[in-house]
Design a protein around this motif. Structure first.
Motif, PDB file in Angstrom:
ATOM      1  N   UNK A 190       0.811  -1.219   0.000  1.00 39.14           N
ATOM      2  CA  UNK A 190       0.000   0.000   0.000  1.00 39.14           C
ATOM      3  C   UNK A 190       0.844   1.268   0.000  1.00 39.14           C
ATOM      4  N   UNK A 191       2.034   1.207   0.608  1.00 32.34           N
ATOM      5  CA  UNK A 191       2.903   2.383   0.620  1.00 32.34           C
ATOM      6  C   UNK A 191       3.283   2.781  -0.795  1.00 32.34           C
ATOM      7  N   UNK A 192       3.593   1.784  -1.620  1.00 36.32           N
ATOM      8  CA  UNK A 192       3.957   2.032  -3.017  1.00 36.32           C
ATOM      9  C   UNK A 192       2.715   2.322  -3.847  1.00 36.32           C
ATOM     10  N   UNK A 193       1.673   1.508  -3.652  1.00 36.42           N
ATOM     11  CA  UNK A 193       0.455   1.625  -4.461  1.00 36.42           C
ATOM     12  C   UNK A 193      -0.194   2.996  -4.322  1.00 36.42           C
ATOM     13  N   UNK A 194      -0.232   3.530  -3.115  1.00 37.95           N
ATOM     14  CA  UNK A 194      -0.878   4.833  -2.898  1.00 37.95           C
ATOM     15  C   UNK A 194      -0.162   5.948  -3.649  1.00 37.95           C
ATOM     16  N   UNK A 195       1.170   5.868  -3.715  1.00 37.71           N
ATOM     17  CA  UNK A 195       1.938   6.888  -4.435  1.00 37.71           C
ATOM     18  C   UNK A 195       1.637   6.818  -5.925  1.00 37.71           C
ATOM     19  N   UNK A 196       1.622   5.599  -6.475  1.00 34.09           N
ATOM     20  CA  UNK A 196       1.338   5.413  -7.902  1.00 34.09           C
ATOM     21  C   UNK A 196      -0.079   5.869  -8.229  1.00 34.09           C
ATOM     22  N   UNK A 197      -1.041   5.426  -7.421  1.00 36.12           N
ATOM     23  CA  UNK A 197      -2.447   5.771  -7.697  1.00 36.12           C
ATOM     24  C   UNK A 197      -2.692   7.270  -7.584  1.00 36.12           C
ATOM     25  N   UNK A 198      -1.984   7.926  -6.678  1.00 40.25           N
ATOM     26  CA  UNK A 198      -2.129   9.373  -6.539  1.00 40.25           C
ATOM     27  C   UNK A 198      -1.700  10.081  -7.817  1.00 40.25           C
ATOM     28  N   UNK A 199      -0.599   9.640  -8.423  1.00 39.82           N
ATOM     29  CA  UNK A 199      -0.114  10.245  -9.670  1.00 39.82           C
ATOM     30  C   UNK A 199      -1.069   9.970 -10.825  1.00 39.82           C
ATOM     31  N   UNK A 200      -1.563   8.740 -10.913  1.00 39.79           N
ATOM     32  CA  UNK A 200      -2.508   8.390 -11.972  1.00 39.79           C
ATOM     33  C   UNK A 200      -3.776   9.231 -11.844  1.00 39.79           C
ATOM     34  N   UNK A 201      -4.298   9.321 -10.624  1.00 42.05           N
ATOM     35  CA  UNK A 201      -5.522  10.094 -10.396  1.00 42.05           C
ATOM     36  C   UNK A 201      -5.323  11.574 -10.716  1.00 42.05           C
ATOM     37  N   UNK A 202      -4.161  12.105 -10.369  1.00 42.06           N
ATOM     38  CA  UNK A 202      -3.883  13.519 -10.655  1.00 42.06           C
ATOM     39  C   UNK A 202      -3.865  13.761 -12.164  1.00 42.06           C
ATOM     40  N   UNK A 203      -3.318  12.808 -12.926  1.00 43.75           N
ATOM     41  CA  UNK A 203      -3.297  12.932 -14.394  1.00 43.75           C
ATOM     42  C   UNK A 203      -4.713  12.941 -14.947  1.00 43.75           C
ATOM     43  N   UNK A 204      -5.574  12.096 -14.395  1.00 40.02           N
ATOM     44  CA  UNK A 204      -6.975  12.054 -14.825  1.00 40.02           C
ATOM     45  C   UNK A 204      -7.676  13.364 -14.472  1.00 40.02           C
ATOM     46  N   UNK A 205      -7.442  13.852 -13.283  1.00 43.60           N
ATOM     47  CA  UNK A 205      -8.061  15.106 -12.848  1.00 43.60           C
ATOM     48  C   UNK A 205      -7.607  16.275 -13.724  1.00 43.60           C
ATOM     49  N   UNK A 206      -6.343  16.257 -14.132  1.00 47.25           N
ATOM     50  CA  UNK A 206      -5.833  17.307 -15.021  1.00 47.25           C
ATOM     51  C   UNK A 206      -6.537  17.269 -16.371  1.00 47.25           C
ATOM     52  N   UNK A 207      -6.793  16.055 -16.864  1.00 45.20           N
ATOM     53  CA  UNK A 207      -7.457  15.907 -18.161  1.00 45.20           C
ATOM     54  C   UNK A 207      -8.887  16.453 -18.121  1.00 45.20           C
ATOM     55  N   UNK A 208      -9.553  16.320 -16.976  1.00 46.20           N
ATOM     56  CA  UNK A 208     -10.948  16.758 -16.854  1.00 46.20           C
ATOM     57  C   UNK A 208     -11.078  18.230 -16.491  1.00 46.20           C
ATOM     58  N   UNK A 209      -9.983  18.824 -16.049  1.00 41.06           N
ATOM     59  CA  UNK A 209     -10.050  20.201 -15.557  1.00 41.06           C
ATOM     60  C   UNK A 209     -10.266  21.194 -16.700  1.00 41.06           C
ATOM     61  N   UNK A 210     -11.186  22.112 -16.500  1.00 45.53           N
ATOM     62  CA  UNK A 210     -11.444  23.177 -17.464  1.00 45.53           C
ATOM     63  C   UNK A 210     -10.662  24.411 -17.021  1.00 45.53           C
ATOM     64  N   UNK A 211      -9.727  24.850 -17.852  1.00 46.79           N
ATOM     65  CA  UNK A 211      -8.928  26.020 -17.500  1.00 46.79           C
ATOM     66  C   UNK A 211      -7.498  25.649 -17.177  1.00 46.79           C
ATOM     67  N   UNK A 212      -6.825  26.508 -16.462  1.00 47.17           N
ATOM     68  CA  UNK A 212      -5.415  26.342 -16.135  1.00 47.17           C
ATOM     69  C   UNK A 212      -5.213  25.102 -15.260  1.00 47.17           C
ATOM     70  N   UNK A 213      -4.392  24.162 -15.746  1.00 47.71           N
ATOM     71  CA  UNK A 213      -4.164  22.912 -15.010  1.00 47.71           C
ATOM     72  C   UNK A 213      -3.429  23.136 -13.701  1.00 47.71           C
ATOM     73  N   UNK A 214      -2.831  24.322 -13.541  1.00 46.15           N
ATOM     74  CA  UNK A 214      -2.136  24.623 -12.292  1.00 46.15           C
ATOM     75  C   UNK A 214      -3.114  24.988 -11.171  1.00 46.15           C
ATOM     76  N   UNK A 215      -4.382  25.168 -11.524  1.00 43.64           N
ATOM     77  CA  UNK A 215      -5.370  25.611 -10.531  1.00 43.64           C
ATOM     78  C   UNK A 215      -6.428  24.555 -10.243  1.00 43.64           C
ATOM     79  N   UNK A 216      -6.033  23.303 -10.249  1.00 49.40           N
ATOM     80  CA  UNK A 216      -6.970  22.226  -9.953  1.00 49.40           C
ATOM     81  C   UNK A 216      -7.346  22.267  -8.465  1.00 49.40           C
ATOM     82  N   UNK A 217      -8.625  22.290  -8.199  1.00 45.60           N
ATOM     83  CA  UNK A 217      -9.103  22.341  -6.810  1.00 45.60           C
ATOM     84  C   UNK A 217      -9.762  21.038  -6.372  1.00 45.60           C
ATOM     85  N   UNK A 218     -10.071  20.152  -7.311  1.00 48.99           N
ATOM     86  CA  UNK A 218     -10.720  18.881  -6.986  1.00 48.99           C
ATOM     87  C   UNK A 218      -9.821  18.035  -6.092  1.00 48.99           C
TER      88      UNK A 218
END
Length: 240
Positions: free
Chosen positions: A51-79
């Motif tokens: 889980x220590x490794x998995x959580x780090x990987x999943x966090x990066x994957x999820x952030x990439x998905x959130x960036x793809x869905x974000x409308x506007x500047x990707x530096x201002x993701x609030x989700x």
């Protein structure tokens, strides 16, 4: 007495190997959606195991998905989660329709991911997205995420190479072969490595997203360098 000691050593060896096997990272495909979602489809890999490794990987994957869905500047993701990003995307579409009720435009987003390479040292994940929020066409985007198999931390492109200048010179020959019409490039005489570099079973893949070095009409530009050519420049060897 000696026999019992020998049995204890064997038991410890088996137990150690069993713990090591359990700590290895594997992946399952997950579909993420929300109750009122009708615009977004997401199918991505989820790391399981240590889980220590998995959580780090999943966090990066999820952030990439959130960036793809974000409308506007990707530096201002609030989700704070993918689910929240899905709901926000649908809310933005409803706001758009309220403002332009006669519009026939339908927003949609499709995001898919897969593990394209995994070894004892490195894991490469590909996340591709097609997002349409109006305009003449949607945007296709691909991201290669390289992770340390030991820690789960993202590996920057610069840390993949022991001599990035030499690799760049070698990669240019493959790039020149793959580009039939250099007049389509923004800077045809200035070769640069792409943002996205990943490991695959066939070799190291380099991919340029639309607008990265050429107009939308050119599409995704990618090429693969076999490991027998690339390995001398790689910190993490790809050949088996």
């Amino acid at each position: 007495m000696l026999k019992n000691k020998f049995i204890s050593i064997i038991f410890c060896f088996i137990l150690f190997n069993s713990c090591e096997e359990e700590s290895k990272i594997s992946f399952v495909e997950v579909k993420i959606t929300t109750e009122n979602n009708d615009s977004v489809e997401i199918n991505i890999p989820e790391a399981i195991g240590d889980m220590t490794i998995a959580e780090v990987i999943n966090s990066e994957i999820n952030h990439t998905v959130m960036s793809a869905l974000h409308i506007g500047d990707s530096e201002n993701i609030t989700s704070k989660s993918v689910e929240e990003s899905i709901d926000t995307f649908n809310k933005e579409y409803k706001n758009f329709m309220n403002e332009f009720p006669d519009s026939a435009q339908v927003w949609n987003a499709e995001i898919d991911g897969e593990v394209i390479y995994q070894s004892d040292e490195i894991i490469s994940v590909s996340i591709s997205s097609y997002v349409n929020t109006g305009g003449a066409h949607g945007i296709f985007h691909i991201s290669f995420l390289n992770f340390s198999a030991e820690t789960g931390k993202r590996i920057p492109n610069g840390n993949l190479f022991n001599d990035i200048t030499a690799f760049k010179n070698m990669a240019k020959t493959y790039f020149d072969t793959s580009i039939k019409d250099k007049s389509t490039l923004f800077e045809k005489d200035n070769f640069t490595l792409p943002v996205n570099i990943g490991y695959t079973e066939d070799g190291l893949i380099l991919a340029y997203n639309v607008y990265e070095i050429a107009p939308y009409s050119t599409g995704l530009i990618d090429f693969t360098i076999p490991y027998e050519e690339a390995d001398d420049y790689l910190v993490f060897k790809g050949s088996r």
